[in-house]
Design a protein around this motif. Structure first.
Motif, PDB file in Angstrom:
ATOM      1  N   LYS C  36      12.959 -41.030 -96.283  1.00  0.00           N
ATOM      2  CA  LYS C  36      14.447 -41.203 -96.976  1.00  0.00           C
ATOM      3  C   LYS C  36      14.818 -42.385 -97.685  1.00  0.00           C
ATOM      4  N   SER C  37      14.834 -43.379 -97.025  1.00  0.00           N
ATOM      5  CA  SER C  37      15.158 -44.756 -97.235  1.00  0.00           C
ATOM      6  C   SER C  37      14.247 -45.250 -98.426  1.00  0.00           C
ATOM      7  N   THR C  38      13.226 -44.971 -98.454  1.00  0.00           N
ATOM      8  CA  THR C  38      12.025 -45.337 -99.363  1.00  0.00           C
ATOM      9  C   THR C  38      12.488 -44.451-100.567  1.00  0.00           C
ATOM     10  N   PHE C  81      22.771 -49.924 -98.335  1.00  0.00           N
ATOM     11  CA  PHE C  81      21.572 -50.091 -97.507  1.00  0.00           C
ATOM     12  C   PHE C  81      21.795 -49.433 -96.251  1.00  0.00           C
ATOM     13  N   GLN C  82      20.914 -49.217 -95.467  1.00  0.00           N
ATOM     14  CA  GLN C  82      21.084 -48.612 -94.003  1.00  0.00           C
ATOM     15  C   GLN C  82      21.543 -49.904 -93.151  1.00  0.00           C
ATOM     16  N   ASP C  83      20.897 -51.096 -93.518  1.00  0.00           N
ATOM     17  CA  ASP C  83      21.423 -52.170 -92.756  1.00  0.00           C
ATOM     18  C   ASP C  83      22.409 -53.046 -93.437  1.00  0.00           C
ATOM     19  N   LEU C 155      23.290 -43.477-100.820  1.00  0.00           N
ATOM     20  CA  LEU C 155      24.000 -43.902 -99.759  1.00  0.00           C
ATOM     21  C   LEU C 155      22.939 -43.659 -98.516  1.00  0.00           C
ATOM     22  N   ASP C 156      22.728 -44.411 -97.781  1.00  0.00           N
ATOM     23  CA  ASP C 156      21.698 -44.496 -96.683  1.00  0.00           C
ATOM     24  C   ASP C 156      22.457 -44.648 -95.299  1.00  0.00           C
ATOM     25  N   GLU C 157      22.639 -43.453 -94.882  1.00  0.00           N
ATOM     26  CA  GLU C 157      23.328 -43.356 -93.579  1.00  0.00           C
ATOM     27  C   GLU C 157      24.621 -44.116 -93.293  1.00  0.00           C
ATOM     28  N   PRO C 158      25.466 -44.139 -94.378  1.00  0.00           N
ATOM     29  CA  PRO C 158      26.545 -44.840 -94.332  1.00  0.00           C
ATOM     30  C   PRO C 158      27.642 -45.119 -93.171  1.00  0.00           C
TER      31      PRO C 158
ATOM     32  N   SER E 133      10.859 -48.006 -90.467  1.00  0.00           N
ATOM     33  CA  SER E 133      12.006 -47.166 -90.880  1.00  0.00           C
ATOM     34  C   SER E 133      13.197 -47.660 -89.935  1.00  0.00           C
ATOM     35  N   GLY E 134      14.496 -47.392 -90.314  1.00  0.00           N
ATOM     36  CA  GLY E 134      15.739 -47.746 -89.504  1.00  0.00           C
ATOM     37  C   GLY E 134      15.437 -46.870 -88.226  1.00  0.00           C
ATOM     38  N   GLY E 135      15.309 -45.807 -88.179  1.00  0.00           N
ATOM     39  CA  GLY E 135      15.106 -45.173 -86.953  1.00  0.00           C
ATOM     40  C   GLY E 135      14.010 -45.467 -86.079  1.00  0.00           C
TER      41      GLY E 135
HETATM   42 MG   LIG Z   1      16.013 -45.075 -93.394  1.00  0.00          MG
END
Ligand SMILES: [Mg+2]
Ligand SMILES: Nc1ncnc2c1ncn2[C@@H]1O[C@H](COP(=O)(O)OP(=O)(O)OP(=O)(O)O)[C@@H](O)[C@H]1O
Ligand SMILES: Nc1ncnc2c1ncn2[C@@H]1O[C@H](COP(=O)(O)OP(=O)(O)OP(=O)(O)O)[C@@H](O)[C@H]1O
Ligand code: MOO
Ligand SMILES: [Mg+2]
Lengths: 237, 236, 221, 237, 221
Positions: C36-38, C81-83, C155-158, E133-135
């Motif tokens: 997903k992030s990719t 970003f997720q982070d 939006l990545d897990e905002p 990945s984040g997870g």
């Molecule tokens: Mg991710």
């Protein structure tokens, strides 16, 4: 302090400061280029930058003389085109110092560029910042500790530069006789040791002053960059 | 246009002349002329700078080679060239550690002192060239093999002896005189080495004022100063 | 609106995604490590697909066959970003304004104050990111992207590090953003509830493949 | 190559390598101390480290002579205690190079220590790693690019070191005549230029070889540290 | 078991917490920025309280009045950071083994393989953290702390970036860890469901103050 000593002191300060200022922009550009671009011949450029360091200073000094003396091809061109004469002037001393100290400035800046998290630059790009803005607002400020370390090394090296200056612009009082050259001259007169010692102390004072400035700038940068925040945010342990 | 006020004479001179020329220059100034600008360095470096167009009116070398070098390249006014000064080669030892030496072949020099012998790099630096000639002439070169420390100029050699790092050294009489921390053992006889001479000459682009200064350098007044510093002043 | 069909490989991971999206909010769900992030990075222009195209309305942003690649900074997409990826040397204020300040006023779809108020970050403005809590950081990252008034918001897990109360406050705000500004969004999340509240449709990502639309959710669910 | 040239080449390589090796441990310790500990007198130490750079090299060389010569207090002690003589030996040349190059090594290592995220060190502590293990397994590996940059600067500077070596150990063929000293000698001879050029090329070759090694080490470290991963993980843009 | 009563201030933020905790899992909930992560850092020994004490069983770990401060590495507490803090230069395997490998075998409460299997990270072992990945990153961080077999486990939103399926797999695993190894845990989360499933009690954190126990949940809820 005798007038000659004052003269040498200010000349040294001027030369080292100018050498640092002259080196900074190309050092930043080159560090960025070497660190962020992969191109053929990159290694060659890298080696070339290092060159003045690995030779005894007289050699770069002589090469400068051949190239930039009033008879040298570049020297003539400079004079004809811009009316600038570097040979046997303080500008030449700046050049000699700059050439010798340049590699010392490039390395820490490269290092800083390498250690920056590239993802921050990418984050800036997703906010519409074009490459030069990314560079100016993200890369450069984050590399500030590297810039400061580079400037400290460059300034110090310039203060101590002797061989290349001697070979390129000679030991002309008031024009090119910086503190190291004045110290050299004193080793050739009877009882010169005391005088040499005084000049050495002046050099040290100048270096300490520069170091103080760099510390102050460094502390400011650390505060701005939040390094100290990190430390604060986790423990004095 | 009429010449403006008198310009300071620009002198490029061998480092070993530092002290003496400084004094001559202040005399010159006292005589109402502008203070000459004196740039000192190794004769070799200065010669290359003059060749490259250095702002020098007068070049004073510590040996003939580098004056010839400029002469061949047409950078000096050959007509003004003159060997103004001479020097003597001496054997020195740290103060208090002087030893006796007979300056002739057959003397057991190797046993005369302990440690190293310092001088300019043999065969390269002017003082080292003379030193090597002298040592070979006295047949001391072989016995001292491995104990000779070369330096890039006389002053470093002098410093080594001053500090007692070297048990002996070969320098010019003028240098030995500068230092209170060395004792002169003996002078090398003149025939043991080529004559030590300091050629002076105006450069090709010398300003007119320089000729007067060169004349002053040849005056009895200057000669007295040079002698006081240990130079010999040959009669023309 | 947004349409893409591209492939991207990194090590043993292969991503192969194709979709044509209408406006509104598209939810993207899928297991951890499914890509997903990719996918968001590829759309944002921070990764280059090995082949394929990406188009926004009529504009071709990527077409590897024709060597087209519009760089990230020209796409005017916002990415959370997720982070977080806050700029550590800038204050919260300067982070928030980084994209916003350079926009011509008429392109600004949200005001600074609205965003501050709804994300409850007004008291943090002079702080450096290192001194923020996890949830505060996430809100600033979200605010920074929103203030850039992008034409597509990624939006990545905002909301992953936020408490219920804040989630219940920010979700309706995002919905308002969606309805009022009509910024289309790609919304990656693991929380069913968020998707159900906000998204017009949900795509499922699995092992690097973007599934067909799995559900069409009425806009006012 | 003449035997003298080969001799000077190997001597230079040996001296520069040893100087780098000698500098590395204290440079790491000092960099860490200056960077991670706040103590009174810190600034003074900082200035002291910089000192050899800001003076013309003869001065530190001369001070070494006073201290470590056969007549110097430390020199005598060394000889009496360990039987080590540094005066007029290649070991002295190593020392002279090390003193001159030391500040160049400290700065990049400090910089690297500064740019490391302290939270990683703290994470290691929560996994039971005592301070020295944190240092050995986290701090030092993460600072590897700085260590490499420091070594490159130190090695290069040592290769080019002339003034301090000359003043401290003189120019003794086969013992202390490194490439720079050999080159300098040749500048005293009117037709020495060709020879000087050959030796300069040897210096350059040596430096290039060192640079190649450092590049290889650097690439390895980058791979190990995952810098390249970061770059890879986000875009070739 | 764990008892503390200390105060800590940073800028305008003041934390003042007092509790005596029995074994089992203690949930900590509270709004973003209320001080949950700060509390865990204080307990772990990464922050020094300005005053007060911290005790584990009979051992005094912090007592500012008596100048006692046991450093983090001697406490043998495990901490899962909100943002992972994986060692970027070590492979996933070496990250996981960082604390584990140095333990005497008899103190190891979990085997490497169990952890790999339950967190589904076996295929990532040779990977560097930057490529996760984040997870995945979050799971490795959790695994690293678990393998250290700490005598107290501090968890800061350890499952926030995971999908439902993984959560449903890891939560029972954590419960097993709790029941079998009897490692006490402090569990910070925003997810009610996680707390309800796992925790024996919940403390509420609000503006730097740790509230009294708000609920005592039966162990098998
Ligand atoms: Mg991710
Ligand atoms: N060099 C590599 N070699 C192999 N696989 C890689 C490499 N780099 C990244 N990956 C994998 O790519 C996959 C996609 O990662 P991505 O970050 O897109 O997942 P995600 O769907 O966002 O997961 P999460 O929900 O956990 O954030 C992951 O499984 C990751 O391990
Ligand atoms: N130097 C400082 N000055 C003022 N406040 C600070 C400073 N450093 C941290 N804070 C504040 O401390 C508070 C506690 O942060 P902490 O990370 O413990 O919150 P948290 O409960 O974990 O939140 P979250 O759920 O968002 O992770 C935050 O509000 C943060 O902004
Ligand atoms: O050129 Mo000199 O006079 O040996 O220093
Ligand atoms: Mg937190």
């Amino acid at each position: 302090m005798s007038p000659e000593e004052t003269q040498a002191l200010w000349l040294s300060a001027k030369v080292a400061l100018c050498a640092t200022a002259v080196c900074l922009p190309p050092a930043i550009a080159l560090a960025w280029w070497l660190e962020r671009r992969r191109f053929p011949g990159r290694f060659l450029i890298d080696a070339l930058v290092q060159l003045p360091m690995v030779l005894p200073p007289v050699v770069p000094g002589y090469l400068l003389l051949l190239l930039l003396g009033t008879q040298g091809p570049l020297g003539r061109w400079l004079e004809a085109t811009f009316g600038i004469v570097v040979a046997f002037t303080w500008k030449g001393a700046v050049l000699a110092s700059a050439v010798m100290a340049f590699p010392l400035m490039v390395q820490p800046i490269r290092l800083a560029f390498r250690l920056i998290d590239a993802r921050l630059e990418h984050a800036a790009a997703t906010l519409g910042a074009r490459p030069w803005r990314v560079f100016a607002t993200i890369t450069l400020p984050l590399a500030m500790p590297g810039l400061i370390a580079g400037c400290v090394l460059c300034f110090s090296r310039s203060l101590g530069e002797f061989g290349a200056t001697m070979a390129f612009v000679g030991n002309i009082p008031g024009e090119t006789r910086t503190l190291p050259l004045a110290i050299y001259s004193l080793t050739h007169v009877p009882d010169g040791e005391a005088g040499a010692m005084r000049l050495a102390l002046l050099s040290i004072a100048l270096a300490v002053a520069a170091l103080l400035v760099s510390h102050w700038l460094g502390a400011r940068a650390e505060r701005r960059l939040g390094f100290s925040d990190h430390r604060a945010a986790h423990a004095e342990l | 246009a009429a010449p403006a006020t008198e310009q300071p004479v620009r002198v490029f001179a061998a480092a070993s002349l530092t002290d003496a020329l400084n004094e001559v220059a202040s005399q010159w100034k006292r005589a109402g002329h502008p203070q000459p600008s004196l740039a000192f360095g190794a004769s070799s470096a200065l010669a290359k700078q003059v060749e490259a167009g250095a702002p020098a009116d007068l070049y004073a070398s510590a040996d003939l080679k580098w004056m010839d070098y400029l002469d061949q390249r047409g950078r000096i006014d050959s007509a003004t060239r003159a060997n103004l000064l001479g020097n003597t080669l001496v054997l020195i030892a740290p103060a208090g550690k002087a030893f006796k030496a007979r300056m002739q072949p057959g003397f057991a020099i190797a046993a005369a002192f302990k440690g190293k012998l310092c001088t300019g790099e043999p065969g390269v630096v002017p003082v080292g060239i003379y030193a090597k000639q002298a040592l070979e002439h006295l047949r001391w070169w072989q016995p001292l093999q491995g104990r000779i420390v070369g330096t890039d100029d006389v002053r470093t050699a002098l410093a080594f002896v001053e500090r007692g790092e070297c048990g002996a050294g070969i320098v010019y009489a003028t240098d030995a005189r500068i230092s209170g921390a060395v004792a002169t053992v003996a002078a090398f006889p003149a025939q043991t080495h080529a004559p030590i001479v300091y050629p002076f000459a105006l450069t090709r682009d010398a300003r007119p004022e320089a000729a007067a200064f060169l004349r002053f350098l040849r005056s009895p007044q200057a000669a007295a100063i040079f002698r006081r510093h240990g130079f010999t002043v040959p009669k023309d | 609106m947004l349409s893409f069909d591209f492939a991207y490989a990194r090590g043993s991971f292969h991503l192969d995604a194709r979709a044509e999206l209408a406006g509104g909010v598209t939810g993207i769900c899928g297991p951890s490590g499914s890509g997903k992030s990719t996918l968001l990075l590829l759309i944002a222009g921070l990764l280059k697909p090995q082949s394929g195209q990406l188009r926004m309305d009529d504009e071709v942003l990527v077409d590897r066959a024709r060597r087209v690649f519009v760089p990230a900074w020209q796409r005017h997409f916002g990415l959370v970003f997720q982070d977080g990826q806050l700029f550590p040397h800038l204050s919260v204020r300067d982070n928030l304004l980084y994209g916003h300040a350079r926009l011509p006023p008429e392109r600004r779809l949200l005001t600074f104050d609205t965003v501050l108020q709804l994300l409850e970050i007004g008291h943090l403005l002079e702080r450096r990111p290192a001194l923020l809590s996890g949830g505060e950081r996430q809100r600033v990252a979200l605010g920074r992207a929103l203030l850039y008034s992008p034409r597509l918001l990624l939006l990545d897990e905002p909301l992953s590090s936020l408490d219920e109360r804040l989630k219940q406050q920010i979700l309706p705000f995002l919905k308002r953003v969606k309805d009022e500004t009509r910024i289309p969004m790609l919304y990656v999340t693991h929380a069913r509830a968020e998707v159900e509240f906000l998204a017009d449709r949900v795509l499922l990502m699995e092992r690097g493949r973007l599934g067909d639309e799995t559900a069409r959710i009425p806009a006012n669910a």
